[in-house]
Every structure is written in C-alpha cells, then in structure tokens.
Design an enzyme around this catalytic site. Structure first.
Site, mmCIF file in Angstrom:
data_model
loop_
_atom_site.group_PDB
_atom_site.id
_atom_site.type_symbol
_atom_site.label_atom_id
_atom_site.label_comp_id
_atom_site.label_asym_id
_atom_site.label_seq_id
_atom_site.Cartn_x
_atom_site.Cartn_y
_atom_site.Cartn_z
ATOM 1 N N LYS A 1 35.739 58.565 71.698
ATOM 2 C CA LYS A 1 35.200 57.251 72.016
ATOM 3 C C LYS A 1 33.678 57.335 71.929
ATOM 4 O O LYS A 1 33.076 58.279 72.467
ATOM 5 C CB LYS A 1 35.622 56.844 73.424
ATOM 6 C CG LYS A 1 34.972 55.555 73.929
ATOM 7 C CD LYS A 1 35.483 55.203 75.311
ATOM 8 C CE LYS A 1 34.810 53.951 75.844
ATOM 9 N NZ LYS A 1 35.416 53.489 77.109
ATOM 10 N N ARG B 1 39.123 49.731 86.703
ATOM 11 C CA ARG B 1 37.969 49.154 87.397
ATOM 12 C C ARG B 1 38.378 48.190 88.499
ATOM 13 O O ARG B 1 37.510 47.653 89.190
ATOM 14 C CB ARG B 1 37.068 48.419 86.391
ATOM 15 C CG ARG B 1 36.505 49.315 85.305
ATOM 16 C CD ARG B 1 35.596 48.552 84.392
ATOM 17 N NE ARG B 1 35.183 49.350 83.234
ATOM 18 C CZ ARG B 1 34.365 48.930 82.283
ATOM 19 N NH1 ARG B 1 33.873 47.696 82.358
ATOM 20 N NH2 ARG B 1 34.048 49.702 81.274
ATOM 21 N N GLU C 1 44.164 49.087 76.210
ATOM 22 C CA GLU C 1 43.522 49.933 77.225
ATOM 23 C C GLU C 1 43.220 49.095 78.462
ATOM 24 O O GLU C 1 42.435 48.143 78.400
ATOM 25 C CB GLU C 1 42.221 50.520 76.674
ATOM 26 C CG GLU C 1 41.411 51.306 77.699
ATOM 27 C CD GLU C 1 40.020 51.677 77.219
ATOM 28 O OE1 GLU C 1 39.151 51.898 78.079
ATOM 29 O OE2 GLU C 1 39.796 51.737 75.990
ATOM 30 N N THR D 1 38.411 54.128 81.584
ATOM 31 C CA THR D 1 37.514 54.479 82.688
ATOM 32 C C THR D 1 38.072 55.672 83.474
ATOM 33 O O THR D 1 37.996 55.729 84.704
ATOM 34 C CB THR D 1 37.260 53.281 83.636
ATOM 35 O OG1 THR D 1 37.130 52.081 82.864
ATOM 36 C CG2 THR D 1 35.946 53.474 84.394
#
Length: 203
Positions: free
Chosen positions: A125, A41, A37, A65
């Site tokens: 998650k 960011r 993953e 994200t």
C-alpha cells in the site's frame, strides 16, 4: 490471484452503523467492485466485517488501519480475508506474515519500500498517496524498483484515479469516494452502485 488484480479500485470504507454494512457491500459488489476494505476506525468496524463475511459471500472483505497484532487477531476472528496497514513496523509485518491471509503493508518512502522488498514483499500500500507525492512519486519509484507494485490510497478522487492506474507499478487504487457519507446515511445504495460501476470501468 493477487489482491491488486481483482479490481481497479478497492473501496476504503468507514462504517459507523453496522446495519449499513450488508446493503453497502451488496451495492459495491453489484457495481463490479468485490474487494472491500473496512477500516478499523469505528466501533462498528469489526461487526460490519463479520456481517459482510457472513451475508455477502461474493465480497472479498478485508480490514484496514491494521496497527497491532491485536487488530490482526480481532479482524481474522471477525472474518477478514485480507489486511491493510497504513505503515509498517517490524513487529507488525511479522504478525501479518504469520496471519495466513494476504496483506498490503503500508509504505511511503523508497527506504520503506526497499525494506519490505528485502523481505520478499512486492505488493504494498502506498499511503498517504496524494500527500506523499502522488503520481509523480510513484513514477519515480518505478525506475529503481520495477518489481514492486502498489495500491496507492489516501486523497485519491475519481478524477485522478485513472492517472494512477496508468502507471506500470500500480495494480489498483484505494478510494473513499465510492461511499459518500451522505449516501450511506440516506441508504442511497443506487448511488453507491453507480459510483462503483464507474470505478470498475476504469480498467
């Protein structure tokens, strides 16, 4: 096969330099962790996803994200094969459902888990794992919500990963400890591969 069953640990990677993406991914895959993953960011994130998708076909590369439908569109265009969000809004989950790829929507409370389960989403998650209650909290959720499984992420370290993986409602964990910033800066891919190998042996 479920994302949660491909490996015991999903490396959660922050990439500042797109040139590190391919050797980093190869080191993780060689260590036994094919699911990666890359978090959105940094400015390099989408380029890194694209490079890994093109040059490391044995990797299952995803984007983390995820916060907006635009994030989804750009991630898919870059080559992401799955999506991960830190939390979930109605519009975001609808967009992820329409994406055509597997996704792990974020949840941190029993109510959020129940709302997603009502939509038929049973693989989530759990974030931020340690701050939200960690192993004891997930153990408590297993009783009333036995049909939901989690990938807890956030604050998990190598020493505590096995405790999460021992829970019946945890399929895998997400961790940043596999890609230390100093190892990435130094190009120490052997260290990254060793960390990945140790993590892959957790199950």
């Amino acid at each position: 096969m479920s994302l949660l069953d491909l490996a015991p640990v999903i490396p959660v990677v922050v990439i500042d330099d797109v040139q590190t993406a391919v050797p980093l991914a190869r080191a993780l895959v060689s260590g036994g962790l094919p699911v990666i993953e890359v978090t959105l960011r940094t400015e390099a994130a989408l380029g890194a996803i694209g490079r890994i998708a093109a040059e490391v076909p044995e990797a299952v590369i995803g984007a983390g994200t995820i916060r907006t439908s635009d994030d989804i569109a750009r991630s898919l265009m870059a080559g992401a094969k799955f999506l991960v969000s830190p939390g979930t809004t109605l519009s975001l989950v609808e967009a992820m459902e329409s994406s055509g790829v597997p996704f792990l929507p974020g949840a941190a409370t029993a109510s959020e888990v129940m709302a997603l389960a009502e939509r038929g989403l049973k693989e989530l998650k759990f974030f931020p794992a340690e701050a939200a209650g960690g192993v004891p909290y997930l153990k408590s959720l297993a009783g009333p919500l036995p049909d939901v499984r989690f990938c807890p992420t956030g604050g998990i370290r190598a020493a505590g990963a096995a405790d999460y993986l021992a829970l019946p409602n945890v399929g895998c964990v997400g961790g940043t400890w596999l890609t230390p910033a100093d190892a990435l800066a130094a190009g120490d891919w052997g260290r990254v591969e060793k960390l990945a190998s140790d993590a892959a042996a957790l199950r």
